[in-house]
Design a protein around this motif. Structure first.
Motif, short mmCIF file in Angstrom:
data_model
loop_
_atom_site.label_atom_id
_atom_site.label_comp_id
_atom_site.label_asym_id
_atom_site.label_seq_id
_atom_site.Cartn_x
_atom_site.Cartn_y
_atom_site.Cartn_z
N ALA A 194 67.40 59.11 5.02
CA ALA A 194 67.80 59.64 6.06
C ALA A 194 66.97 60.94 6.60
O ALA A 194 66.38 61.30 5.56
CB ALA A 194 69.31 60.17 6.41
N TYR A 239 69.67 64.47 10.18
CA TYR A 239 71.04 63.61 9.91
C TYR A 239 71.81 64.08 8.95
O TYR A 239 72.97 64.34 9.35
CB TYR A 239 70.57 62.24 9.72
N TYR A 287 75.56 65.30 9.81
CA TYR A 287 76.67 64.22 9.35
C TYR A 287 76.96 64.40 7.93
O TYR A 287 77.97 63.81 7.59
CB TYR A 287 76.31 62.85 9.61
N HIS A 311 79.37 56.55 8.10
CA HIS A 311 78.09 56.98 8.83
C HIS A 311 77.32 56.06 9.81
O HIS A 311 77.82 54.82 9.68
CB HIS A 311 77.11 57.40 7.51
N ARG A 312 76.63 56.33 10.51
CA ARG A 312 75.76 55.55 11.34
C ARG A 312 74.57 55.09 10.42
O ARG A 312 73.72 55.73 9.82
CB ARG A 312 75.06 56.73 12.47
N CYS A 313 74.48 53.65 10.70
CA CYS A 313 73.68 52.97 9.78
C CYS A 313 72.81 52.36 10.56
O CYS A 313 73.02 51.73 11.55
CB CYS A 313 74.25 52.07 8.78
N TYR A 325 74.73 50.93 13.63
CA TYR A 325 74.72 51.72 14.86
C TYR A 325 73.61 51.29 15.43
O TYR A 325 73.46 51.32 16.87
CB TYR A 325 74.47 53.34 14.16
N GLY A 355 70.34 57.81 11.81
CA GLY A 355 71.19 57.29 10.95
C GLY A 355 70.66 57.20 9.54
O GLY A 355 69.41 57.57 9.30
#
Length: 311
Positions: free
Chosen positions: A166, A170, A174, A186-188, A213, A231
């Motif tokens: 990441a 990010y 996050y 998490h946003r993946c 995501y 992400g």
């Protein structure tokens, strides 16, 4: 079977017409036509559909292309083996490679390779699909994904472990996941080809369902999205080694899971009659990967073992 007839067949198949093949071979079209007719008589099949406007391969001709290339390559390999040689490569090297690996590793090595081998030409297919290298008449496939059982010959070139990465932005916004379960928060960024993320837990490979995501079919797009702070992405080391070195991406390690160990594989149709151009390319690729690892900082070198020479 007369080898000049076979070479003429390949020239016609590539050029798409008798006249174009004749110009390529520096002969008159009538000579090309006679050689094709002789080859068809010898094989007992028609190799081309001929009309006043077009010339196309028959089904038998399409099958024969791979065999014809193998015969021509075998002759070239024999001459290279039995004749004095400068060690340089020549001819057309037909390669397929994953798009991400091809963009980040293969393309940057080509200028030096071609400068050292001025008679070499490259036909490079960058695609994440599995290509039939025999049916397509290719010399070599570079592959990253776990190999399926095959009659083809596979040689390990270098380790290429998967990793989660990441951008620093990010992670600052996050936070950093510490366990596999925290990935759900998490946003993946997912690749179509990797529907579930492979993780090694207690020595066993499991495939964890991940909500995407962003989902994409492109390694380059996933890498760019991760670098833009969109992400977490799971990619392989050689897909992101440059971004790890310049700190635009950071490796994320989980406390309770390790990543799947992959490798870069060179897949060739047969152990016999391996063209010199394939051997020269694989030697240059191994050296290129080794040089890249040496140029990285200690952190990046720790993320992958040193490259090994092809077996």
């Amino acid at each position: 079977m007369f080898l000049p007839d076979v070479r003429t067949f390949l020239a016609v198949a590539s050029a798409g017409s008798l006249s174009a093949a004749a110009r390529q071979l520096n002969v008159v079209p009538m000579q090309v036509s006679r050689r094709i007719a002789a080859l068809e008589e010898d094989l007992g099949v028609r190799l081309f559909h001929r009309t006043t406007r077009a010339l196309t391969l028959t089904a038998e001709g399409e099958v024969f292309v791979a065999y014809a290339r193998a015969m021509v390559d075998a002759e070239a390999a024999a001459r290279a083996e039995l004749s004095p040689s400068s060690g340089t490569a020549s001819g057309v090297l037909r390669i397929t490679a994953p798009s991400g690996f091809g963009q980040s590793v293969v393309l940057p090595m080509l200028p030096e390779l071609l400068n050292a081998n001025p008679d070499l030409r490259i036909d490079l297919d960058l695609s994440d699909r599995q290509v039939d290298i025999v049916g397509q008449g290719l010399d070599l496939a570079l592959r990253i994904a776990p190999l399926e059982d095959s009659e083809l010959v596979a040689r390990k070139i270098a380790p290429n472990p998967r990793l989660i990465c990441a951008s620093p932005e990010y992670l600052k916004r996050y936070g950093r996941p510490a366990t596999a379960a925290e990935l759900d928060q998490h946003r993946c960024i997912k690749l179509d080809s990797v529907g579930r993320w492979p993780l090694v837990v207690d020595g066993k490979l499991i495939r964890r369902r991940i909500e995407g995501y962003i989902t994409t079919s492109s390694v380059e797009a996933a890498r760019t999205a991760a670098a833009q702070g969109l992400g977490l992405a799971m990619l392989s080391y050689w897909d992101v080694f440059r971004q790890l070195a310049d700190d635009s991406l950071v490796r994320v390690q989980l406390d309770d899971a390790a990543m799947e160990e992959l490798s870069v594989w060179a897949v060739i149709p047969s152990r016999r009659y391996v063209p010199n151009r394939v051997k020269v390319f694989l030697g240059a690729l191994q050296k290129h990967l080794s040089d890249l690892a040496e140029k990285g900082d200690q952190r990046c070198r720790d993320q992958t073992p040193a490259s090994r020479a092809p077996e």
